[in-house]
Design a protein around this motif. Structure first.
Motif, PDB file in Angstrom:
ATOM      1  N   THR A 285      -4.862  49.678   0.038  1.00 46.36           N
ATOM      2  CA  THR A 285      -5.607  50.939   0.063  1.00 46.36           C
ATOM      3  C   THR A 285      -7.052  50.726   0.508  1.00 46.36           C
ATOM      4  O   THR A 285      -7.760  51.691   0.758  1.00 46.36           O
ATOM      5  CB  THR A 285      -5.582  51.610  -1.324  1.00 46.36           C
ATOM      6  OG1 THR A 285      -6.085  50.679  -2.298  1.00 46.36           O
ATOM      7  CG2 THR A 285      -4.164  52.035  -1.689  1.00 46.36           C
ATOM      8  N   SER A 286      -7.463  49.454   0.626  1.00 47.75           N
ATOM      9  CA  SER A 286      -8.817  49.176   1.105  1.00 47.75           C
ATOM     10  C   SER A 286      -8.889  47.778   1.719  1.00 47.75           C
ATOM     11  O   SER A 286      -8.953  46.775   0.991  1.00 47.75           O
ATOM     12  CB  SER A 286      -9.844  49.279  -0.035  1.00 47.75           C
ATOM     13  OG  SER A 286     -11.121  48.847   0.411  1.00 47.75           O
TER      14      SER A 286
ATOM     15  N   GLU B 113      -3.986  49.144   6.318  1.00 52.84           N
ATOM     16  CA  GLU B 113      -4.643  49.957   5.306  1.00 52.84           C
ATOM     17  C   GLU B 113      -3.936  51.300   5.272  1.00 52.84           C
ATOM     18  O   GLU B 113      -3.707  51.919   6.314  1.00 52.84           O
ATOM     19  CB  GLU B 113      -6.128  50.138   5.627  1.00 52.84           C
ATOM     20  CG  GLU B 113      -6.849  50.919   4.543  1.00 52.84           C
ATOM     21  CD  GLU B 113      -8.355  50.930   4.731  1.00 52.84           C
ATOM     22  OE1 GLU B 113      -8.961  49.854   4.832  1.00 52.84           O
ATOM     23  OE2 GLU B 113      -8.902  52.040   4.797  1.00 52.84           O
TER      24      GLU B 113
ATOM     25  N   LYS C 209      -3.411  55.163   3.061  1.00 52.23           N
ATOM     26  CA  LYS C 209      -4.149  56.129   2.251  1.00 52.23           C
ATOM     27  C   LYS C 209      -3.891  55.918   0.766  1.00 52.23           C
ATOM     28  O   LYS C 209      -4.811  56.009  -0.057  1.00 52.23           O
ATOM     29  CB  LYS C 209      -3.759  57.548   2.659  1.00 52.23           C
ATOM     30  CG  LYS C 209      -4.515  58.617   1.943  1.00 52.23           C
ATOM     31  CD  LYS C 209      -4.150  59.990   2.448  1.00 52.23           C
ATOM     32  CE  LYS C 209      -4.903  61.059   1.671  1.00 52.23           C
ATOM     33  NZ  LYS C 209      -4.551  62.389   2.116  1.00 52.23           N
ATOM     34  N   SER C 210      -2.637  55.648   0.412  1.00 55.04           N
ATOM     35  CA  SER C 210      -2.317  55.417  -0.994  1.00 55.04           C
ATOM     36  C   SER C 210      -1.017  54.633  -1.107  1.00 55.04           C
ATOM     37  O   SER C 210      -0.214  54.594  -0.177  1.00 55.04           O
ATOM     38  CB  SER C 210      -2.203  56.736  -1.760  1.00 55.04           C
ATOM     39  OG  SER C 210      -1.092  57.473  -1.288  1.00 55.04           O
TER      40      SER C 210
ATOM     41  N   TYR D 241       1.987  53.686  -4.465  1.00 53.38           N
ATOM     42  CA  TYR D 241       2.563  54.328  -5.640  1.00 53.38           C
ATOM     43  C   TYR D 241       1.606  54.280  -6.827  1.00 53.38           C
ATOM     44  O   TYR D 241       1.048  53.228  -7.152  1.00 53.38           O
ATOM     45  CB  TYR D 241       3.894  53.653  -5.975  1.00 53.38           C
ATOM     46  CG  TYR D 241       4.659  54.309  -7.078  1.00 53.38           C
ATOM     47  CD1 TYR D 241       5.239  55.560  -6.889  1.00 53.38           C
ATOM     48  CD2 TYR D 241       4.805  53.690  -8.303  1.00 53.38           C
ATOM     49  CE1 TYR D 241       5.952  56.175  -7.904  1.00 53.38           C
ATOM     50  CE2 TYR D 241       5.513  54.286  -9.325  1.00 53.38           C
ATOM     51  CZ  TYR D 241       6.086  55.533  -9.122  1.00 53.38           C
ATOM     52  OH  TYR D 241       6.787  56.137 -10.133  1.00 53.38           O
ATOM     53  N   GLU D 242       1.414  55.396  -7.453  1.00 49.53           N
ATOM     54  CA  GLU D 242       0.595  55.547  -8.659  1.00 49.53           C
ATOM     55  C   GLU D 242      -0.770  54.880  -8.490  1.00 49.53           C
ATOM     56  O   GLU D 242      -1.549  55.284  -7.646  1.00 49.53           O
ATOM     57  CB  GLU D 242       1.347  55.028  -9.890  1.00 49.53           C
ATOM     58  CG  GLU D 242       2.581  55.837 -10.196  1.00 49.53           C
ATOM     59  CD  GLU D 242       3.345  55.375 -11.414  1.00 49.53           C
ATOM     60  OE1 GLU D 242       4.055  56.218 -11.980  1.00 49.53           O
ATOM     61  OE2 GLU D 242       3.256  54.188 -11.809  1.00 49.53           O
ATOM     62  N   THR D 243      -1.043  53.837  -9.264  1.00 49.33           N
ATOM     63  CA  THR D 243      -2.363  53.192  -9.288  1.00 49.33           C
ATOM     64  C   THR D 243      -2.421  51.898  -8.478  1.00 49.33           C
ATOM     65  O   THR D 243      -3.393  51.141  -8.586  1.00 49.33           O
ATOM     66  CB  THR D 243      -2.740  52.868 -10.748  1.00 49.33           C
ATOM     67  OG1 THR D 243      -1.701  52.044 -11.303  1.00 49.33           O
ATOM     68  CG2 THR D 243      -2.897  54.141 -11.564  1.00 49.33           C
TER      69      THR D 243
ATOM     70  N   SER E 223      -2.798  49.133  -5.480  1.00 51.19           N
ATOM     71  CA  SER E 223      -3.748  48.981  -4.377  1.00 51.19           C
ATOM     72  C   SER E 223      -3.325  47.962  -3.324  1.00 51.19           C
ATOM     73  O   SER E 223      -3.952  47.876  -2.273  1.00 51.19           O
ATOM     74  CB  SER E 223      -5.131  48.596  -4.923  1.00 51.19           C
ATOM     75  OG  SER E 223      -5.064  47.369  -5.621  1.00 51.19           O
TER      76      SER E 223
END
Length: 130
Positions: A82-83, A112, A114-115, A117-119, A121
């Motif tokens: 995600t980053s 990279e 956008k998201s 699953y859940e939390t 990264s």
């Protein structure tokens, strides 16, 4: 199995991957689903990316070993994060240490997203041969 690494350059050597991998006479191929920092109870980690990377790599090792394969025979690895900025700033060295520890020479793609699953990264998707 015969594995040949194709590296027309040397700059990638310190980055924990190779440009191409040719495999001949393999006995089997294992396609691993994306492995992230999902804990044994099925919950998603809320830890920082460095900690999540360690858990995700441990989960990947578990899947590979339970199937009777070895991490050194990962021929294709896709990393979703995600980053990218956070990955390179906080834990990319952990990834390269892991590849050296296991003798991993893999074709690598980093994306990279956008998201996840859940939390989550970071996530690793692998193809392994035997």
């Amino acid at each position: 199995m015969q594995k040949r690494v194709i590296n027309p350059w040397t700059w990638q050597d310190t980055r924990g991957y190779v440009q191409g991998v040719e495999v001949r006479q393999q006995e089997g191929v294992l396609y691993c689903a994306g492995q992230a920092a999902v804990l044994p109870d099925g919950s998603s980690s809320t830890a920082d990316m460095k900690t999540q990377m360690q858990q995700a790599l441990q989960n990947l090792e578990t899947v590979i070993s339970k199937a009777g394969y070895a991490c050194k025979n990962i021929v294709r690895l896709t990393v979703y994060t995600t980053s990218s900025e956070e990955l390179f700033a906080t834990c990319f060295n952990d990834y390269t240490d892991w590849t050296q520890k296991h003798g991993v020479q893999t074709a690598l793609t980093l994306m990279e997203v956008k998201s996840l699953y859940e939390t989550l990264s970071i996530e690793f998707e692998a193809t392994v041969v035997r």
